[in-house]
Design a protein around this motif. Structure first.
Motif, short mmCIF file in Angstrom:
data_model
loop_
_atom_site.label_atom_id
_atom_site.label_comp_id
_atom_site.label_asym_id
_atom_site.label_seq_id
_atom_site.Cartn_x
_atom_site.Cartn_y
_atom_site.Cartn_z
N LEU A 1 0.87 -1.25 -0.06
CA LEU A 1 -0.01 -0.01 0.00
C LEU A 1 0.90 1.26 0.19
O LEU A 1 0.53 2.29 -0.83
CB LEU A 1 -1.06 -0.05 1.13
N LYS A 2 1.94 1.28 0.89
CA LYS A 2 2.76 2.46 0.78
C LYS A 2 3.51 2.67 -0.57
O LYS A 2 3.61 3.62 -1.14
CB LYS A 2 4.16 2.35 1.82
N ASP A 3 3.69 1.41 -1.52
CA ASP A 3 4.36 1.74 -2.65
C ASP A 3 3.00 2.48 -3.74
O ASP A 3 3.59 3.13 -4.51
CB ASP A 3 4.59 0.23 -3.44
N PHE A 4 1.93 1.84 -3.65
CA PHE A 4 0.91 2.37 -4.36
C PHE A 4 0.75 3.93 -4.10
O PHE A 4 0.58 4.75 -4.98
CB PHE A 4 -0.47 1.74 -3.62
N PHE A 5 0.72 4.29 -2.69
CA PHE A 5 0.59 5.79 -2.32
C PHE A 5 1.94 6.63 -3.21
O PHE A 5 1.92 7.63 -3.55
CB PHE A 5 0.65 5.95 -0.96
N ASP A 6 3.36 6.02 -3.03
CA ASP A 6 4.31 6.60 -3.42
C ASP A 6 4.21 6.72 -5.06
O ASP A 6 4.54 7.81 -5.53
CB ASP A 6 5.60 5.67 -3.23
N ARG A 7 3.50 5.96 -5.63
CA ARG A 7 3.47 6.08 -7.18
C ARG A 7 2.08 7.12 -7.45
O ARG A 7 2.50 7.82 -8.69
CB ARG A 7 3.12 4.77 -7.79
N ILE A 8 1.23 7.10 -6.91
CA ILE A 8 -0.07 7.72 -7.15
C ILE A 8 0.01 9.11 -6.63
O ILE A 8 -0.96 10.07 -6.96
CB ILE A 8 -1.32 6.98 -7.02
N TYR A 9 0.43 9.34 -5.31
CA TYR A 9 0.41 10.61 -4.65
C TYR A 9 0.42 11.91 -5.52
O TYR A 9 -0.57 12.82 -5.66
CB TYR A 9 1.62 10.68 -3.46
N TYR A 10 1.56 12.30 -6.21
CA TYR A 10 1.34 13.51 -6.99
C TYR A 10 0.71 13.43 -8.28
O TYR A 10 0.02 14.67 -8.36
CB TYR A 10 3.07 13.80 -7.20
N PRO A 11 0.40 12.49 -8.99
CA PRO A 11 -0.42 12.60 -10.20
C PRO A 11 -1.85 12.62 -9.67
O PRO A 11 -2.69 13.13 -10.44
CB PRO A 11 -0.28 10.95 -10.75
N CYS A 12 -2.24 12.39 -8.57
CA CYS A 12 -3.53 12.22 -8.01
C CYS A 12 -3.84 13.49 -7.21
O CYS A 12 -4.93 13.65 -6.87
CB CYS A 12 -3.97 11.00 -7.55
#
Length: 153
Positions: A70-81
């Motif tokens: 889940l942390k990896d997910f947040f790292d990847r989508i944070y700025y684009p979203c």
């Protein structure tokens, strides 16, 4: 049709059972106009988040924190979203071997930064496995889907 995206890390049979219960709840026969898709955090990208109408997050408690997936997910989508998904309705369930508070705090902090709107209290399934965890997750899915369908969230 409104889409719910379930982003759940489910590394065990029990956590898969919980995720399946959320999906089953979202597909309750009394609810129409709602679709639910379950994706692993590793398989979820920013576009999937942008396209959905609501998000349910599921994680295990790992060393007092959310799963690495889940942390990896947040790292990847944070700025684009960050700008595109403000106000998105969200919910969270945690499979916690201990108390789950560190996990909840970490997810809350990130989602606060994203400006996602937690519309339900966290479903916190603590301690040794209990069969009731599945019904709690199914209720979470049903409640979230009903609220989204009714336009409450």
């Amino acid at each position: 049709m409104k889409n719910i995206l379930l982003i759940a890390h489910a590394p065990s049979e029990n956590t898969r059972t919980m995720a399946q219960a959320v999906v089953r709840g979202c597909q309750h026969p009394g609810i129409s106009g709602i679709q639910c898709q379950w994706l692993s955090p590793f398989d979820t990208d920013a576009e999937a988040v942008k396209q959905c109408h609501g998000i349910i997050l599921g994680t295990t408690e790992n060393l007092g924190y959310m799963s690495g997936a889940l942390k990896d997910f947040f790292d990847r989508i944070y700025y684009p979203c960050l700008e595109a998904c403000q106000g998105k309705p969200a919910a969270l369930y945690i499979r916690a071997g201990h108390d789950g508070t560190g996990t909840q705090r970490a997810v809350d902090t990130i989602c606060t930064g994203l400006k996602w709107n937690f519309v339900l209290p966290t479903t916190l399934c603590r301690g040794p496995w209990q069969s009731d965890f599945s019904s709690q997750c199914e209720t979470l899915g049903t409640t979230f889907a009903a609220g989204l369908e009714a336009g409450i969230f």
